[in-house]
Design a protein around this motif. Structure first.
Motif, short mmCIF file in Angstrom:
data_model
loop_
_atom_site.label_atom_id
_atom_site.label_comp_id
_atom_site.label_asym_id
_atom_site.label_seq_id
_atom_site.Cartn_x
_atom_site.Cartn_y
_atom_site.Cartn_z
N ARG A 57 -13.70 16.70 -16.32
CA ARG A 57 -12.34 16.66 -16.84
C ARG A 57 -11.67 18.02 -16.74
O ARG A 57 -10.51 18.14 -16.33
CB ARG A 57 -12.38 16.20 -18.30
N LYS A 58 -12.41 19.07 -17.04
CA LYS A 58 -11.86 20.42 -16.95
C LYS A 58 -11.53 20.78 -15.50
O LYS A 58 -10.50 21.38 -15.20
CB LYS A 58 -12.85 21.43 -17.53
N ILE A 59 -12.47 20.41 -14.60
CA ILE A 59 -12.22 20.68 -13.18
C ILE A 59 -10.98 19.93 -12.70
O ILE A 59 -10.15 20.47 -11.96
CB ILE A 59 -13.45 20.27 -12.35
N GLN A 60 -10.84 18.69 -13.17
CA GLN A 60 -9.68 17.88 -12.79
C GLN A 60 -8.39 18.52 -13.27
O GLN A 60 -7.41 18.61 -12.53
CB GLN A 60 -9.85 16.48 -13.41
N ILE A 61 -8.39 18.99 -14.50
CA ILE A 61 -7.20 19.64 -15.06
C ILE A 61 -6.89 20.92 -14.30
O ILE A 61 -5.73 21.22 -13.98
CB ILE A 61 -7.39 19.92 -16.56
N CYS A 62 -7.93 21.70 -13.97
CA CYS A 62 -7.71 22.95 -13.22
C CYS A 62 -7.12 22.68 -11.85
O CYS A 62 -6.20 23.38 -11.39
CB CYS A 62 -9.03 23.71 -13.09
N LEU A 63 -7.63 21.64 -11.17
CA LEU A 63 -7.10 21.31 -9.86
C LEU A 63 -5.65 20.87 -9.94
O LEU A 63 -4.82 21.22 -9.10
CB LEU A 63 -7.95 20.21 -9.21
N CYS A 64 -5.35 20.07 -10.98
CA CYS A 64 -3.96 19.63 -11.18
C CYS A 64 -3.05 20.83 -11.43
O CYS A 64 -1.94 20.92 -10.91
CB CYS A 64 -3.88 18.65 -12.34
N PHE A 65 -3.54 21.76 -12.24
CA PHE A 65 -2.75 22.95 -12.56
C PHE A 65 -2.48 23.77 -11.29
O PHE A 65 -1.36 24.24 -11.06
CB PHE A 65 -3.48 23.81 -13.59
N CYS A 66 -3.52 23.94 -10.45
CA CYS A 66 -3.34 24.68 -9.20
C CYS A 66 -2.35 23.99 -8.28
O CYS A 66 -1.52 24.62 -7.63
CB CYS A 66 -4.69 24.85 -8.50
N PHE A 67 -2.43 22.64 -8.26
CA PHE A 67 -1.52 21.88 -7.40
C PHE A 67 -0.07 22.05 -7.85
O PHE A 67 0.83 22.31 -7.06
CB PHE A 67 -1.92 20.41 -7.42
N VAL A 68 0.14 21.93 -9.16
CA VAL A 68 1.49 22.10 -9.72
C VAL A 68 2.00 23.51 -9.46
O VAL A 68 3.15 23.72 -9.08
CB VAL A 68 1.49 21.78 -11.23
#
Length: 391
Positions: A57-68
């Protein structure tokens, strides 16, 4: 307990809460960057997750943050330097779409020729290099909407200029340009074939209409840019108390340009060279300002219009124009200049830049339009050299 996150477009989102949260209860949310509505339970009501699930979940959030963050970064670049992204669809944009972006650098070719000579190419290239965050537009009278402007054109200068990311080449359609200006009535009545100075007069009119409608900077096609012009509303002094119209800049819909267009029509005399050009700018400026001689390298200002020192664009005055095509013992620095006007109108003998001549003009080409120099000057010299079979 549920809460809703709505993403409306890349890089932007809005949070909508349930009614219980609006009554003051502590809010908690996590979002994923997708263009849809996502619902998920609040942390305190969700079942406990395993360590691996929490890590994923943390990795998913980090990837989303980087994408945004990446999307937002691209948007910020687009707003400050939109032309870095335009070349993909460069040839599909209309003149209005490019001009409406604002702050264009505008060049005009009012003859019917289709091959820009090296000096025109150098002027456009130098502007494209100095003003990399602004559109550089070359309007050409000889073009039509059906004219192909692709990289396979037989005109070398077309290939060179059209490959530059912020350069646009469009047909000059005067009737469209003069719409909604005082110049339209004049244009509908004038007979170009009977005009002594039509190439110059039509250029004088077109530059006024384009700058009034869209704003930006107009430059003659024999002006080599060497550093950015900091002023937004300006005229260029050719000498003390006399303005040129070869370089000027104003915001869109500026009253001074509108008044110039009205005076253009009212005082029209196509038989007098410059009557609708530098003499027009000078007489209109005199109605606003008490013009005085320049001292040193100072600029003058009147009613929020900067009247720039002759050193800014005309450090070599027109009687000495041929010095650009001479060899100097020590080249001038032009430290007080924004651009250099090479006085092509005076060049009756058609002096040109030649590779290896070591003239001042050649040095300017090498420094401020190196691609033009290499492609149109050096390559031309190599093509002219005799081959073994000729020898």
């Amino acid at each position: 307990m549920l809460q809703t996150v709505w993403v409306s477009s890349p890089g932007s989102w809005a949070l909508q809460e349930s009614s219980s949260h609006r009554r003051g209860k502590k809010r908690c949310w996590k979002c994923r960057f997708v263009r849809t509505i996502i619902q998920h339970p609040c942390r305190r009501h969700a079942p406990k997750r395993s360590r691996r699930e929490r890590m994923l979940r943390k990795i998913q959030i980090c990837l989303c943050f980087c994408f945004v963050s990446g999307i937002l970064y691209e948007i910020s670049l687009l707003s400050s330097s939109v032309f870095s992204y335009l070349p993909v669809a460069q040839h599909y944009l209309t003149p209005e779409q490019v001009l409406n972006l604002g702050k264009s650098i505008i060049f005009l070719e009012t003859t019917e020729r289709l091959e820009p000579p090296p000096l025109v190419s150098c002027s456009v290239e130098s502007a494209a290099r100095i003003y990399q965050d602004r559109p550089i537009i070359l309007f050409m009278r000889g073009l039509t909407n059906e004219t192909a402007l692709d990289m396979n054109t037989s005109y070398a200068a077309f290939s060179l200029l059209s490959s530059m990311k912020n350069v646009f080449i469009f047909p000059l359609q005067m009737e469209t340009v003069f719409q909604e200006t005082p110049l339209l009535q004049w244009y509908n009545q004038v007979v170009p074939e009977q005009e002594k100075n039509w190439v110059h007069v039509s250029s004088d009119a077109s530059r006024l209409a384009l700058i009034w409608k869209y704003g930006g900077i107009y430059m003659d096609t024999d002006v080599i840019s060497i550093r950015p012009i900091p002023q937004q509303s300006f005229l260029a002094a050719q000498k003390s108390r006399f303005s040129s119209n070869g370089i000027f800049g104003f915001p869109a819909r500026h009253k001074f340009i509108w008044d110039c267009m009205e005076n253009f029509v009212l005082k029209y005399n196509g038989n007098i060279w410059g009557n609708q050009g530098p003499f027009l700018m000078t007489r209109m400026l005199k109605t606003l300002c008490n013009l005085t001689d320049f001292q040193g390298t100072e600029d003058h200002s009147c009613q929020n219009i900067s009247f720039l020192n002759p050193q800014r664009f005309y450090p070599i005055p027109y009687p000495a124009w041929s010095r650009y095509y001479q060899v100097w013992d020590k080249s001038p620095s032009f430290n007080h200049s924004y651009a250099l006007h090479l006085w092509n109108f005076m060049n009756r003998n058609r002096k040109v830049v030649e590779a290896g001549s070591n003239t001042l003009a050649e040095k300017l080409y090498k420094t401020y339009c190196p691609t033009t120099y290499e492609d149109l000057i050096q390559n031309a010299k190599h093509r002219d050299l005799p081959g073994p079979e000729d020898t």
